[in-house]
Enzyme design. Structure first.
Site, PDB file in Angstrom:
ATOM      1  N   LYS A 158     -90.520 -42.846  13.234  1.00 12.31           N
ATOM      2  CA  LYS A 158     -89.158 -41.957  12.324  1.00 12.31           C
ATOM      3  C   LYS A 158     -88.114 -42.693  12.923  1.00 12.31           C
ATOM      4  CE  LYS A 158     -90.702 -37.684  11.398  1.00 12.31           C
ATOM      5  NZ  LYS A 158     -90.823 -35.793  11.442  1.00 12.31           N
ATOM      6  N   ARG A 290     -77.503 -28.162   7.065  1.00  8.69           N
ATOM      7  CA  ARG A 290     -76.407 -27.809   6.418  1.00  8.69           C
ATOM      8  C   ARG A 290     -77.141 -26.878   5.288  1.00  8.69           C
ATOM      9  NH1 ARG A 290     -80.777 -31.284   3.777  1.00  8.69           N
ATOM     10  NH2 ARG A 290     -81.271 -32.642   4.762  1.00  8.69           N
TER      11      ARG A 290
HETATM   12  P1  ADP Z   1     -83.746 -31.169   1.275  1.00  7.87           P
HETATM   13  O1  ADP Z   1     -84.292 -31.355   2.901  1.00  7.87           O
HETATM   14  O2  ADP Z   1     -82.252 -30.768   1.496  1.00  7.87           O
HETATM   15  O3  ADP Z   1     -84.789 -30.220   0.845  1.00  7.87           O
HETATM   16  P2  ADP Z   1     -83.248 -34.183   1.158  1.00  7.87           P
HETATM   17  O4  ADP Z   1     -83.813 -34.347   2.590  1.00  7.87           O
HETATM   18  O5  ADP Z   1     -84.275 -34.974  -0.259  1.00  7.87           O
HETATM   19  O6  ADP Z   1     -84.021 -32.508   0.174  1.00  7.87           O
HETATM   20  O7  ADP Z   1     -81.860 -34.183   0.776  1.00  7.87           O
HETATM   21  C1  ADP Z   1     -81.111 -33.664  -0.235  1.00  7.87           C
HETATM   22  C2  ADP Z   1     -79.613 -34.608   0.076  1.00  7.87           C
HETATM   23  O8  ADP Z   1     -79.402 -35.511   1.261  1.00  7.87           O
HETATM   24  C3  ADP Z   1     -81.272 -35.796  -1.068  1.00  7.87           C
HETATM   25  O9  ADP Z   1     -79.665 -36.903  -1.792  1.00  7.87           O
HETATM   26  C4  ADP Z   1     -81.473 -36.526   0.461  1.00  7.87           C
HETATM   27  O10 ADP Z   1     -81.389 -38.684   0.153  1.00  7.87           O
HETATM   28  C5  ADP Z   1     -79.751 -37.201   1.091  1.00  7.87           C
HETATM   29  N1  ADP Z   1     -79.855 -36.566   2.078  1.00  7.87           N
HETATM   30  C6  ADP Z   1     -80.940 -36.409   3.495  1.00  7.87           C
HETATM   31  N2  ADP Z   1     -80.904 -36.598   4.545  1.00  7.87           N
HETATM   32  C7  ADP Z   1     -79.838 -37.573   4.645  1.00  7.87           C
HETATM   33  C8  ADP Z   1     -79.024 -38.145   5.894  1.00  7.87           C
HETATM   34  N3  ADP Z   1     -79.421 -38.096   7.251  1.00  7.87           N
HETATM   35  N4  ADP Z   1     -78.040 -39.023   5.251  1.00  7.87           N
HETATM   36  C9  ADP Z   1     -78.053 -39.281   4.314  1.00  7.87           C
HETATM   37  N5  ADP Z   1     -78.173 -38.602   3.554  1.00  7.87           N
HETATM   38  C10 ADP Z   1     -79.019 -37.302   3.305  1.00  7.87           C
HETATM   39  P1  ADP Z   2     -86.724 -36.286   6.504  1.00  9.41           P
HETATM   40  O1  ADP Z   2     -85.690 -36.147   7.461  1.00  9.41           O
HETATM   41  O2  ADP Z   2     -86.979 -37.431   5.925  1.00  9.41           O
HETATM   42  O3  ADP Z   2     -86.560 -35.044   5.700  1.00  9.41           O
HETATM   43  P2  ADP Z   2     -88.619 -35.047   7.750  1.00  9.41           P
HETATM   44  O4  ADP Z   2     -89.001 -35.331   9.743  1.00  9.41           O
HETATM   45  O5  ADP Z   2     -87.916 -33.880   7.638  1.00  9.41           O
HETATM   46  O6  ADP Z   2     -87.455 -36.121   7.658  1.00  9.41           O
HETATM   47  O7  ADP Z   2     -89.998 -35.767   7.380  1.00  9.41           O
HETATM   48  C1  ADP Z   2     -90.452 -35.481   6.078  1.00  9.41           C
HETATM   49  C2  ADP Z   2     -91.542 -35.653   5.318  1.00  9.41           C
HETATM   50  O8  ADP Z   2     -92.712 -35.932   6.349  1.00  9.41           O
HETATM   51  C3  ADP Z   2     -92.117 -34.368   5.621  1.00  9.41           C
HETATM   52  O9  ADP Z   2     -92.117 -32.798   5.459  1.00  9.41           O
HETATM   53  C4  ADP Z   2     -94.053 -34.360   6.548  1.00  9.41           C
HETATM   54  O10 ADP Z   2     -94.411 -34.464   4.913  1.00  9.41           O
HETATM   55  C5  ADP Z   2     -94.033 -35.945   6.450  1.00  9.41           C
HETATM   56  N1  ADP Z   2     -94.165 -35.792   7.754  1.00  9.41           N
HETATM   57  C6  ADP Z   2     -92.902 -35.918   9.119  1.00  9.41           C
HETATM   58  N2  ADP Z   2     -93.753 -35.724   9.853  1.00  9.41           N
HETATM   59  C7  ADP Z   2     -94.806 -36.273   9.870  1.00  9.41           C
HETATM   60  C8  ADP Z   2     -95.868 -36.141  10.922  1.00  9.41           C
HETATM   61  N3  ADP Z   2     -95.372 -36.018  11.977  1.00  9.41           N
HETATM   62  N4  ADP Z   2     -96.979 -36.424  10.456  1.00  9.41           N
HETATM   63  C9  ADP Z   2     -97.977 -36.028   8.295  1.00  9.41           C
HETATM   64  N5  ADP Z   2     -96.222 -36.029   7.966  1.00  9.41           N
HETATM   65  C10 ADP Z   2     -95.090 -35.758   8.498  1.00  9.41           C
END
Ligand code: ADP
Ligand code: ADP
Ligand code: MG
Length: 452
Positions: A158, A290
């Protein structure tokens, strides 16, 4: 209270923030890129400043241009919305040095919690359970192989800077590891200009449960309950709901843990602690420092306007309620409406809206920036709106969402509306029998609807 706020975003969240400001009698400054000059947020704000050209790096990510606009228009505060600069510690520092209030946590907190690997280390320190994985930073490929062997397969690589489901790669075995490792780093370098990664055990059938936090400048921290965001495609949320149907004991423990996590890092403003839940155990995955896309489902069941709360906190007000004052009422669901074609591998559909009918009714809400004649831009996120409903029970909320979805008409644009309808019609969704893998596993069935 602030007299004028600059909204450093676009789309539905910019509209949402401008509305909150108007309701609080605060003037607003919109910023926009050249292609966004006809956008709804520009039309609704009191003033608007063009901050550059269509590429995000030249406008919505251009810190100096945004700060200049704020100074020129005498805005006292900046609301970053989500995405773009919302989790950028450098931008917050810049605001701090220019005496502009950033509506969010301090740069230090963002540095600590916005970076996922840092947050993970801090949460281990705070005694919050995390997904088993690398404790230290991955320094080299050789180091990564060593950690991978300790963590065991399947695992995820990740991106520390990741978000929006990007920069996450699965490796089922050591054979797949090298490729996944480099893919995660490359994707993160391109998307976030940072190729640091960490490693986590891959959970097989987790639910995504997250807690909404509010914290003021005086150390008061409350949670506003949880949201179930397990219905995801490519690790991105599609439909969210609140509350979850977790057992009360687990829900209470997780809520307390989320508050403890926020207190530990001296959190301030609105934030979300995201957990995965599997076999009755929960694991912290990240904190979003945020406002989130799905914040309306929490607003619907608590009656608390989260954007207004963010503004009040940034202006130095004390939270006007305590944990015991927060009452939950009913069940809310949100569908993210995207301009994309589910039948064509969800390809974006940035076309012109030739006709629009927005559903209404009791506890039916549509947050969107569309209007008839609006040309959707190909340069930005494909999310064009969010449909949110509340019912007394989950069953009632599902029926209400089905009714609202059937009423929503967006002519000229391919959307995921029918896909959402199919999801809500599925018996396992209706019976709350789904995890984060559900959508991918049932994709074939869910795409079997007739367009016309
Ligand atoms: P949430 O986490 O609020 O449910 P998302 O993860 O889909 O929603 O992110 C919300 C918006 O922000 C989306 O348009 C996503 O592409 C953008 N986004 C999320 N994390 C980042 C980041 N670290 N840098 C740039 N854009 C991000
Ligand atoms: P983002 O910053 O893109 O939102 P997250 O770490 O919140 O990334 O993970 C986004 C999604 O990916 C989670 O909601 C889950 O569905 C999947 N995911 C993340 N980490 C794990 C894990 N360790 N095992 C299984 N699924 C995962
Ligand atoms: Mg997340």
């Amino acid at each position: 209270m602030f007299q004028k706020i600059l909204v450093a975003n676009r789309g539905e969240i910019a509209v949402r923030i401008i509305r909150a400001c108007k309701e609080m009698n605060i003037e607003t400054v919109a910023v926009y890129s050249d292609v966004d000059k006809d956008s709804l947020h520009v039309q609704l704000a009191d003033e608007a400043v063009c901050i550059g050209s269509r590429q995000s790096k030249d406008s919505y990510l251009h810190m100096e241009n945004i700060i200049s606009a704020a100074i020129q228009k005498k805005a006292e505060a900046i609301h970053p919305g989500f995405g773009f600069l919302s989790e950028n510690a450098k931008f917050v520092e810049l605001c701090e040095s220019c005496n502009i209030a950033f509506i969010g946590p301090s740069s230090t907190v963002i540095e600590n919690m916005g970076n996922k690997a840092n947050a993970r280390a801090l949460m281990i320190e705070a005694g919050v359970p995390v997904v088993p994985g690398s404790d230290a930073k991955v320094k080299s490929y050789e180091d990564a192989v060593k950690i991978a062997n300790e963590v065991g397969f399947p695992l995820l690589i990740k991106a520390s800077a990741g978000g929006g489901g990007r920069g996450i790669k699965l490796a089922n075995s050591m054979d797949e590891f090298e490729r996944a490792y480099h893919m995660a780093r490359n994707e993160s370098r391109v998307a976030f200009n940072d190729d640091a990664v960490y490693i986590e055990r891959y959970l097989i059938h987790p639910k995504h449960i997250e807690f909404q936090i509010l914290a003021d400048k005086y150390g008061h921290v409350v949670h506003l309950g949880e949201r179930d965001c397990s219905l995801q495609r490519r690790n991105q949320k599609v439909i969210e709901e609140a509350p979850s149907l977790l057992e009360d004991a687990l829900r209470i423990e997780m809520g307390e843990c989320a508050v403890r996590a926020a207190e530990y890092v001296h959190y301030e403003n609105a934030g979300t602690i995201e957990f995965l839940v599997e076999d009755g155990a929960f694991y912290f995955i990240e904190m979003n420092t945020r406002i989130q896309v799905e914040h309306p489902v929490t607003e619907m069941i608590t009656g608390i306007d989260l954007i207004q709360e963010q503004i009040k906190i940034a202006a130095g007000e004390e939270l006007s309620f305590k944990q015991k004052d927060i009452v939950f009422d009913g069940h809310a669901i949100e569908c993210r409406i995207n301009a994309e074609d589910p039948k064509n591998n969800f390809a974006p559909s940035p076309t012109k809206v030739t006709g629009l009918h927005v559903p209404g009714g009791f506890h039916v809400r549509m947050d969107s920036f569309l209007y008839t004649g609006y040309q959707i831009s190909p340069y930005y996120d494909s999310m064009i709106g969010k449909l949110i409903v509340k019912g007394k029970t989950r069953k009632e909320a599902i029926l209400k969402m089905q009714s609202a979805l059937s009423e929503l008409i967006i002519h000229g644009v391919k959307t995921n509306q029918s896909f959402c309808e199919m999801i809500l019609r599925h018996p396992m969704v209706q019976e709350y029998q789904f995890d984060t893998k559900f959508l991918e596993q049932k994709m074939n069935v869910l795409l079997e609807y007739d367009d016309e």
